[in-house]
Write a protein that holds these residues in place. Structure first.
Motif, PDB file in Angstrom:
ATOM      1  N   TYR A 128       0.796  -1.229   0.000  1.00 28.05           N
ATOM      2  CA  TYR A 128       0.000   0.000   0.000  1.00 28.05           C
ATOM      3  C   TYR A 128       0.827   1.276   0.000  1.00 28.05           C
ATOM      4  O   TYR A 128       0.292   2.348  -0.232  1.00 28.05           O
ATOM      5  CB  TYR A 128      -0.944   0.007   1.216  1.00 28.05           C
ATOM      6  CG  TYR A 128      -1.987  -1.063   1.164  1.00 28.05           C
ATOM      7  CD1 TYR A 128      -3.020  -1.006   0.222  1.00 28.05           C
ATOM      8  CD2 TYR A 128      -1.941  -2.164   2.003  1.00 28.05           C
ATOM      9  CE1 TYR A 128      -3.975  -2.001   0.143  1.00 28.05           C
ATOM     10  CE2 TYR A 128      -2.887  -3.165   1.938  1.00 28.05           C
ATOM     11  CZ  TYR A 128      -3.902  -3.075   1.004  1.00 28.05           C
ATOM     12  OH  TYR A 128      -4.837  -4.077   0.923  1.00 28.05           O
ATOM     13  N   ASN A 129       2.124   1.162   0.284  1.00 29.73           N
ATOM     14  CA  ASN A 129       2.937   2.370   0.388  1.00 29.73           C
ATOM     15  C   ASN A 129       3.271   2.906  -1.009  1.00 29.73           C
ATOM     16  O   ASN A 129       3.881   2.210  -1.811  1.00 29.73           O
ATOM     17  CB  ASN A 129       4.240   2.067   1.142  1.00 29.73           C
ATOM     18  CG  ASN A 129       4.780   3.283   1.863  1.00 29.73           C
ATOM     19  OD1 ASN A 129       4.043   3.945   2.589  1.00 29.73           O
ATOM     20  ND2 ASN A 129       6.054   3.580   1.678  1.00 29.73           N
ATOM     21  N   PRO A 130       2.872   4.139  -1.331  1.00 31.02           N
ATOM     22  CA  PRO A 130       3.177   4.696  -2.656  1.00 31.02           C
ATOM     23  C   PRO A 130       4.679   4.759  -2.908  1.00 31.02           C
ATOM     24  O   PRO A 130       5.459   4.999  -1.982  1.00 31.02           O
ATOM     25  CB  PRO A 130       2.572   6.109  -2.597  1.00 31.02           C
ATOM     26  CG  PRO A 130       1.539   6.043  -1.524  1.00 31.02           C
ATOM     27  CD  PRO A 130       2.068   5.070  -0.510  1.00 31.02           C
ATOM     28  N   ILE A 131       5.081   4.535  -4.144  1.00 34.35           N
ATOM     29  CA  ILE A 131       6.503   4.483  -4.493  1.00 34.35           C
ATOM     30  C   ILE A 131       7.232   5.772  -4.121  1.00 34.35           C
ATOM     31  O   ILE A 131       8.365   5.749  -3.655  1.00 34.35           O
ATOM     32  CB  ILE A 131       6.660   4.195  -6.006  1.00 34.35           C
ATOM     33  CG1 ILE A 131       6.128   2.799  -6.330  1.00 34.35           C
ATOM     34  CG2 ILE A 131       8.122   4.308  -6.430  1.00 34.35           C
ATOM     35  CD1 ILE A 131       6.080   2.472  -7.809  1.00 34.35           C
ATOM     36  N   GLU A 132       6.574   6.912  -4.333  1.00 31.09           N
ATOM     37  CA  GLU A 132       7.233   8.200  -4.100  1.00 31.09           C
ATOM     38  C   GLU A 132       7.050   8.735  -2.689  1.00 31.09           C
ATOM     39  O   GLU A 132       7.443   9.852  -2.380  1.00 31.09           O
ATOM     40  CB  GLU A 132       6.712   9.246  -5.102  1.00 31.09           C
ATOM     41  CG  GLU A 132       6.908   8.881  -6.571  1.00 31.09           C
ATOM     42  CD  GLU A 132       8.381   8.699  -6.928  1.00 31.09           C
ATOM     43  OE1 GLU A 132       9.214   9.440  -6.377  1.00 31.09           O
ATOM     44  OE2 GLU A 132       8.684   7.815  -7.756  1.00 31.09           O
ATOM     45  N   SER A 133       6.433   7.941  -1.804  1.00 33.21           N
ATOM     46  CA  SER A 133       6.119   8.456  -0.464  1.00 33.21           C
ATOM     47  C   SER A 133       7.309   8.308   0.477  1.00 33.21           C
ATOM     48  O   SER A 133       8.375   7.815   0.103  1.00 33.21           O
ATOM     49  CB  SER A 133       4.923   7.704   0.125  1.00 33.21           C
ATOM     50  OG  SER A 133       5.345   6.429   0.573  1.00 33.21           O
ATOM     51  N   GLU A 134       7.099   8.728   1.709  1.00 36.62           N
ATOM     52  CA  GLU A 134       8.111   8.510   2.745  1.00 36.62           C
ATOM     53  C   GLU A 134       8.274   7.013   2.979  1.00 36.62           C
ATOM     54  O   GLU A 134       7.365   6.225   2.706  1.00 36.62           O
ATOM     55  CB  GLU A 134       7.674   9.195   4.045  1.00 36.62           C
ATOM     56  CG  GLU A 134       7.654  10.713   3.968  1.00 36.62           C
ATOM     57  CD  GLU A 134       7.416  11.337   5.336  1.00 36.62           C
ATOM     58  OE1 GLU A 134       8.137  10.965   6.281  1.00 36.62           O
ATOM     59  OE2 GLU A 134       6.505  12.172   5.449  1.00 36.62           O
ATOM     60  N   ARG A 152       4.604   1.391  10.281  1.00 33.23           N
ATOM     61  CA  ARG A 152       3.717   2.399   9.699  1.00 33.23           C
ATOM     62  C   ARG A 152       3.985   2.573   8.214  1.00 33.23           C
ATOM     63  O   ARG A 152       5.138   2.645   7.779  1.00 33.23           O
ATOM     64  CB  ARG A 152       3.909   3.745  10.405  1.00 33.23           C
ATOM     65  CG  ARG A 152       2.986   4.820   9.827  1.00 33.23           C
ATOM     66  CD  ARG A 152       3.362   6.221  10.242  1.00 33.23           C
ATOM     67  NE  ARG A 152       2.517   7.189   9.531  1.00 33.23           N
ATOM     68  CZ  ARG A 152       2.696   8.498   9.563  1.00 33.23           C
ATOM     69  NH1 ARG A 152       3.670   9.026  10.276  1.00 33.23           N
ATOM     70  NH2 ARG A 152       1.899   9.298   8.872  1.00 33.23           N
ATOM     71  N   ASP A 153       2.910   2.628   7.428  1.00 30.91           N
ATOM     72  CA  ASP A 153       3.064   2.969   6.019  1.00 30.91           C
ATOM     73  C   ASP A 153       2.417   4.333   5.764  1.00 30.91           C
ATOM     74  O   ASP A 153       1.790   4.911   6.648  1.00 30.91           O
ATOM     75  CB  ASP A 153       2.450   1.894   5.112  1.00 30.91           C
ATOM     76  CG  ASP A 153       0.941   1.772   5.269  1.00 30.91           C
ATOM     77  OD1 ASP A 153       0.231   2.768   5.019  1.00 30.91           O
ATOM     78  OD2 ASP A 153       0.455   0.683   5.632  1.00 30.91           O
ATOM     79  N   PHE A 154       2.593   4.843   4.545  1.00 31.19           N
ATOM     80  CA  PHE A 154       2.053   6.160   4.192  1.00 31.19           C
ATOM     81  C   PHE A 154       1.058   6.038   3.041  1.00 31.19           C
ATOM     82  O   PHE A 154       0.940   6.923   2.210  1.00 31.19           O
ATOM     83  CB  PHE A 154       3.196   7.111   3.845  1.00 31.19           C
ATOM     84  CG  PHE A 154       4.044   7.492   5.029  1.00 31.19           C
ATOM     85  CD1 PHE A 154       3.806   8.664   5.728  1.00 31.19           C
ATOM     86  CD2 PHE A 154       5.050   6.641   5.481  1.00 31.19           C
ATOM     87  CE1 PHE A 154       4.568   8.991   6.843  1.00 31.19           C
ATOM     88  CE2 PHE A 154       5.820   6.970   6.587  1.00 31.19           C
ATOM     89  CZ  PHE A 154       5.578   8.146   7.278  1.00 31.19           C
ATOM     90  N   GLU A 209      -2.415  11.262  10.775  1.00 30.42           N
ATOM     91  CA  GLU A 209      -2.086  12.107   9.618  1.00 30.42           C
ATOM     92  C   GLU A 209      -2.366  11.373   8.310  1.00 30.42           C
ATOM     93  O   GLU A 209      -3.256  11.738   7.556  1.00 30.42           O
ATOM     94  CB  GLU A 209      -0.620  12.549   9.696  1.00 30.42           C
ATOM     95  CG  GLU A 209      -0.338  13.474  10.884  1.00 30.42           C
ATOM     96  CD  GLU A 209       1.149  13.721  11.058  1.00 30.42           C
ATOM     97  OE1 GLU A 209       1.935  13.295  10.182  1.00 30.42           O
ATOM     98  OE2 GLU A 209       1.519  14.326  12.082  1.00 30.42           O
ATOM     99  N   ILE A 210      -1.588  10.335   8.032  1.00 27.23           N
ATOM    100  CA  ILE A 210      -1.767   9.570   6.796  1.00 27.23           C
ATOM    101  C   ILE A 210      -1.206   8.167   6.990  1.00 27.23           C
ATOM    102  O   ILE A 210      -0.274   7.959   7.754  1.00 27.23           O
ATOM    103  CB  ILE A 210      -1.052  10.270   5.605  1.00 27.23           C
ATOM    104  CG1 ILE A 210      -1.423   9.595   4.282  1.00 27.23           C
ATOM    105  CG2 ILE A 210       0.447  10.304   5.798  1.00 27.23           C
ATOM    106  CD1 ILE A 210      -0.902  10.334   3.052  1.00 27.23           C
ATOM    107  N   GLY A 211      -1.791   7.208   6.279  1.00 26.24           N
ATOM    108  CA  GLY A 211      -1.278   5.850   6.340  1.00 26.24           C
ATOM    109  C   GLY A 211      -1.891   5.019   7.452  1.00 26.24           C
ATOM    110  O   GLY A 211      -2.825   5.439   8.128  1.00 26.24           O
ATOM    111  N   ALA A 212      -1.349   3.820   7.615  1.00 29.79           N
ATOM    112  CA  ALA A 212      -1.839   2.881   8.623  1.00 29.79           C
ATOM    113  C   ALA A 212      -0.694   2.435   9.520  1.00 29.79           C
ATOM    114  O   ALA A 212       0.476   2.474   9.135  1.00 29.79           O
ATOM    115  CB  ALA A 212      -2.469   1.667   7.942  1.00 29.79           C
ATOM    116  N   VAL A 213      -1.050   2.021  10.736  1.00 28.45           N
ATOM    117  CA  VAL A 213      -0.064   1.554  11.708  1.00 28.45           C
ATOM    118  C   VAL A 213      -0.494   0.175  12.215  1.00 28.45           C
ATOM    119  O   VAL A 213      -1.628  -0.003  12.655  1.00 28.45           O
ATOM    120  CB  VAL A 213       0.061   2.512  12.909  1.00 28.45           C
ATOM    121  CG1 VAL A 213       1.110   1.990  13.892  1.00 28.45           C
ATOM    122  CG2 VAL A 213       0.415   3.920  12.456  1.00 28.45           C
TER     123      VAL A 213
END
Length: 228
Positions: A128-134, A152-154, A209-213
């Motif tokens: 789920y983590n976008p390629i260009e994200s943190e 955590r993902d973004f 803020e954003i993402g899942a933990v």
């Protein structure tokens, strides 16, 4: 009664899974003899995917039924996670930042199952983590007699329905309907079985803020006489 039905279902799952292993192994050996090609690669990927389903299903049912005992050993969480990041191809190629704990992170647990759990949670985060994200964040906290590990993902996070059901077997999140993006719905179910077998707990929630933990708490020592 309901319990008898559930027991019969477990036996069926385990029986069918075992029966599938032999023909899959034979098929894999036959495919390995083919000349290298896109077809060979695709077939091996499909066979490996089926093997993953079977392994996860057998492990989760065995833990769920209490038939699988923990093979306990003492190891360093920092060291195990660091080595996983270094040795595992899909982890070393992914955008992940692991922050080791400065203190000692000695734990008594089933090392193999611990590694399976971390890999499954990270696979889900990578999906789920976008390629260009943190980068995905992996952190450890030392809390008295337990460790808390947070991953955590973004990405887009989970819907309320997903959070309630994502650790159920074969559940697919609402955002992923294809096998390529959605997995098989067994990874987080198996993680829950593993952590509960260690007398721990797992919480999955959206970050403010954003993402899942995905956060799980695991005791530093096991006091279960049946598992020692």
């Amino acid at each position: 009664n309901v319990q008898d039905m559930l027991t019969a279902k477990q036996r069926l799952n385990i029986g069918v899974s075992h029966e599938l292993r032999s023909p899959l192994t034979r098929a894999k050996l036959e495919v390995e003899l083919l000349e290298d090609s896109k077809i060979k690669e695709d077939l091996l990927n499909e066979i490996n995917a089926m093997e993953t389903i079977i392994t996860n299903l057998l492990d989760s049912e065995a833990l769920n039924s209490g038939r699988k005992t923990l093979q306990l050993e003492v190891f360093e969480i920092n060291e195990v996670i660091s080595l996983m990041m270094e040795k595992s191809g899909f982890l070393s190629d992914s955008n992940i930042v692991f922050t080791p704990l400065k203190d000692e992170t000695t734990i008594e647990a089933d090392k193999t199952l611990f590694e399976v759990m971390i890999k499954n949670i990270l696979e889900n985060a990578i999906r789920y983590n976008p390629i260009e994200s943190e980068p995905i964040q992996v952190q450890i906290e030392n809390i008295e007699s337990t460790y808390e590990i947070k991953i955590r993902d973004f990405g887009p996070g989970f819907s309320e329905e997903d959070i309630a059901k994502v650790t159920e077997p074969f559940y697919r999140t609402s955002q992923s309907r294809s096998r390529q993006s959605g997995g098989f719905g067994l990874g987080l179910y198996l993680c829950k079985q593993i952590i509960e077998a260690h007398q721990g707990s797992i919480v999955i929630e959206n970050h403010e803020e954003i993402g899942a933990v995905v956060a799980f708490t695991i005791p530093k020592r096991q006091n279960q006489t049946e598992n020692t």
